[in-house]
Scaffold this motif. Structure first.
Motif, mmCIF file in Angstrom:
data_model
loop_
_atom_site.group_PDB
_atom_site.id
_atom_site.type_symbol
_atom_site.label_atom_id
_atom_site.label_comp_id
_atom_site.label_asym_id
_atom_site.label_seq_id
_atom_site.Cartn_x
_atom_site.Cartn_y
_atom_site.Cartn_z
ATOM 1 N N VAL A 67 0.868 -1.175 0.000
ATOM 2 C CA VAL A 67 0.000 0.000 0.000
ATOM 3 C C VAL A 67 0.906 1.227 0.000
ATOM 4 C CG1 VAL A 67 -1.707 1.292 1.342
ATOM 5 C CG2 VAL A 67 -1.820 -1.218 1.268
ATOM 6 N N ILE B 298 -10.670 -1.892 2.923
ATOM 7 C CA ILE B 298 -10.320 -2.708 1.760
ATOM 8 C C ILE B 298 -11.583 -3.251 1.110
ATOM 9 C CG2 ILE B 298 -8.048 -3.295 2.655
ATOM 10 C CD1 ILE B 298 -9.060 -6.077 3.369
ATOM 11 N N LEU C 29 -4.704 -8.038 4.059
ATOM 12 C CA LEU C 29 -3.480 -7.241 4.131
ATOM 13 C C LEU C 29 -2.700 -7.735 5.341
ATOM 14 C CD1 LEU C 29 -4.822 -3.560 3.783
ATOM 15 C CD2 LEU C 29 -3.549 -4.827 2.062
ATOM 16 N N ASN D 251 -0.446 -6.491 0.338
ATOM 17 C CA ASN D 251 -1.630 -7.238 -0.094
ATOM 18 C C ASN D 251 -1.285 -8.723 -0.096
ATOM 19 O OD1 ASN D 251 -3.761 -8.477 -1.382
ATOM 20 N ND2 ASN D 251 -3.632 -7.280 -3.257
ATOM 21 N N VAL E 50 -7.762 -0.286 -1.758
ATOM 22 C CA VAL E 50 -7.538 0.166 -0.390
ATOM 23 C C VAL E 50 -7.829 1.663 -0.331
ATOM 24 C CG1 VAL E 50 -5.829 0.348 1.461
ATOM 25 C CG2 VAL E 50 -5.733 -1.579 -0.124
ATOM 26 N N SER F 278 -6.056 4.732 4.229
ATOM 27 C CA SER F 278 -4.976 4.047 4.939
ATOM 28 C C SER F 278 -4.304 4.981 5.924
ATOM 29 C CB SER F 278 -3.927 3.540 3.949
ATOM 30 O OG SER F 278 -4.452 2.475 3.214
#
Length: 140
Positions: free
Chosen positions: A18, A61, A74, A121, A129, A132
């Protein structure tokens, strides 16, 4: 302490990290990140035998349109290897169903060494996603 975020929806391929695009709280010289990267470097700058960091992640997600409805996940990765105790798994009922996930872990870095952390991932497919938030706190 450092905080890295990425609010926009991003596509993350299987096995990829990510990306974090903003740094609301800039850390000290022991926590290093390049804007837009998914990797954060932790440096063992200490007079003790190790430096300890608390790494916390939260985000949303989902399975993208065209994806297969199955479990997605994740995990926080240390030096490229997903830490299985931090694996965040959800099974959406349909594509584009957002789920919030979170995990945290302590990471010890020996004096004079470095480690990298990322959020990876670990699903069997591409996921999306959003929102975050990665917080890294130097504990000792």
């Amino acid at each position: 302490m450092s905080e890295f975020t990425a609010n926009a929806l991003q596509t993350v391929l299987q096995g990829e990290d990510v990306a974090f695009t903003e740094t609301p709280v800039c850390g000290t010289k022991c926590i290093v990140h390049r804007q837009g990267s998914g990797v954060v470097k932790l440096r063992g700058i200490t007079n003790q035998c190790k430096a300890r960091f608390l790494v916390s992640y939260s985000g949303n997600i989902q399975i993208p349109t065209g994806g297969t409805v199955e479990a997605i996940s994740l995990a926080i990765a240390i030096d490229g290897e997903p830490l299985q105790s931090t694996r965040m798994i959800v099974t959406p009922a349909a594509v584009e169903n957002l789920f919030n996930v979170s995990a945290q872990a302590y990471v010890d870095v020996p004096c004079g060494c470095c480690s990298t952390i990322a959020v990876q991932n670990t699903s069997g497919q591409t996921i999306e996603v959003q929102n975050s938030n990665l917080i890294v706190v130097r504990e000792a």
